[in-house]
Design an enzyme around this catalytic site. Structure first.
Site, mmCIF file in Angstrom:
data_model
loop_
_atom_site.group_PDB
_atom_site.id
_atom_site.type_symbol
_atom_site.label_atom_id
_atom_site.label_comp_id
_atom_site.label_asym_id
_atom_site.label_seq_id
_atom_site.Cartn_x
_atom_site.Cartn_y
_atom_site.Cartn_z
ATOM 1 N N ASP A 128 32.981 45.414 51.085
ATOM 2 C CA ASP A 128 32.258 44.219 50.646
ATOM 3 C C ASP A 128 31.786 43.401 51.850
ATOM 4 O O ASP A 128 30.662 42.894 51.862
ATOM 5 C CB ASP A 128 33.147 43.340 49.757
ATOM 6 C CG ASP A 128 33.300 43.882 48.354
ATOM 7 O OD1 ASP A 128 32.396 44.611 47.896
ATOM 8 O OD2 ASP A 128 34.330 43.598 47.720
ATOM 9 N N LYS A 165 41.851 44.476 43.521
ATOM 10 C CA LYS A 165 41.598 44.471 44.958
ATOM 11 C C LYS A 165 42.803 44.024 45.792
ATOM 12 O O LYS A 165 42.945 44.445 46.944
ATOM 13 C CB LYS A 165 40.386 43.587 45.278
ATOM 14 C CG LYS A 165 39.077 44.146 44.750
ATOM 15 C CD LYS A 165 37.898 43.280 45.159
ATOM 16 C CE LYS A 165 36.579 43.849 44.651
ATOM 17 N NZ LYS A 165 35.408 43.059 45.102
#
Length: 281
Positions: free
Chosen positions: A109, A72
């Site tokens: 997210d 990420k």
């Protein structure tokens, strides 16, 4: 956002380890429901060192990537543009690839956390507690910056993690207060508790759930339910699970990658629940 594609296009989830990922189940269910028979979605074991070569080898059929740990943050220097949401936490879980091969990084997210909480009726809280640190914890702080009107206490191990969470709080405009992990049982009285820790890390906290708990958001989905989530439910507290987050963030990924909205939330959730049930059988 890309337009709907009518030729064969590919997407996938990358990470290490990746065999456990439910993302293929969710995305394929969405494609089937949307009639996107020309779309495929796979999983690939990719490490930080292997990520540049993987991206360099993508052909024009690729439309998007989902990223899990440890990619990420490793992907950031490999992108052409990064959304403000992803930049705010320096974490990308979604890469959209346009027809010219340009890579745009985003983070679903954060809105996924908010959507999962909103689904349980949580739209604002006076304070919150975050268990753990790292990329998921920073996303939790970013989400809390939009709904928490008071302080957020982060329960972490060690001064390095404490400093990291303080820094994220400053960047995100959140009043972050630090407590040592040894005091984590004290977190359970907060109106909202977000557990971002690996499997097993919160098991010892289960006996300490108060009689009238607030809302627990445990980002794990396998194994599920966790001992903490079970104890929470027994005492009547609302529980948001990792599958809720996974589905909501995947809905946004499908919409970003395919240009089709809304993505079929209920169908994707049912597919995820079925897959988890099969694993447990």
């Amino acid at each position: 956002m890309p337009t709907t594609r009518t030729t064969a296009h590919r997407a996938a989830v990358l990470g290490s380890p990746i065999a456990h990922s439910l993302s293929p189940v969710l995305h394929r269910a969405a494609y089937a429901e949307l009639g996107l028979t020309h779309w495929s979605y796979d999983r690939f074991e990719v490490t930080e060192t292997g990520l540049p070569a993987f991206l360099a080898g993508l052909d024009p059929s690729w439309a998007g990537l989902s990223l899990t740990m440890p990619l990420k943050r490793a992907v950031l220097p490999l992108l052409d543009t990064v959304s403000p949401t992803a930049s705010s936490v320096e974490a990308v879980n979604t890469v959209v690839i346009d027809g010219d091969g340009r890579r745009t990084g985003d983070n679903t997210d954060i809105p996924g956390i908010l959507a999962a909480l909103r689904e349980r009726g949580v739209t604002t809280v006076e304070s919150a507690a975050v268990l753990g640190a790292g990329a998921t914890a920073s996303s939790a702080l970013a989400a809390l910056s939009r709904i928490c009107t008071g302080p957020v206490t982060a329960y972490v191990r060690g001064p390095a993690r404490a400093a990291e969470m303080r820094e994220w709080g400053t960047r995100l405009g959140v009043d972050v207060r630090i407590a040592d992990w040894s005091e984590a049982a004290g977190a359970l009285g907060a109106p909202l508790v977000i557990a971002t820790t690996p499997a097993g890390a919160t098991d010892a906290l289960a006996p300490h759930v108060p009689d009238r708990p607030g809302t627990l958001f445990d980002v794990l989905y396998d194994p599920w339910p966790t001992p903490l989530a079970t104890a929470w439910s027994v005492r009547g507290g609302p529980v948001v699970g990792g599958l809720d987050l996974l589905v909501h963030q995947a809905v946004l990924q499908v919409e970003l990658m395919t240009g089709r909205a809304p993505a079929p939330l209920a169908v994707m959730r049912a597919a995820g629940e079925h897959a988890l049930g099969t694993r447990r059988a």
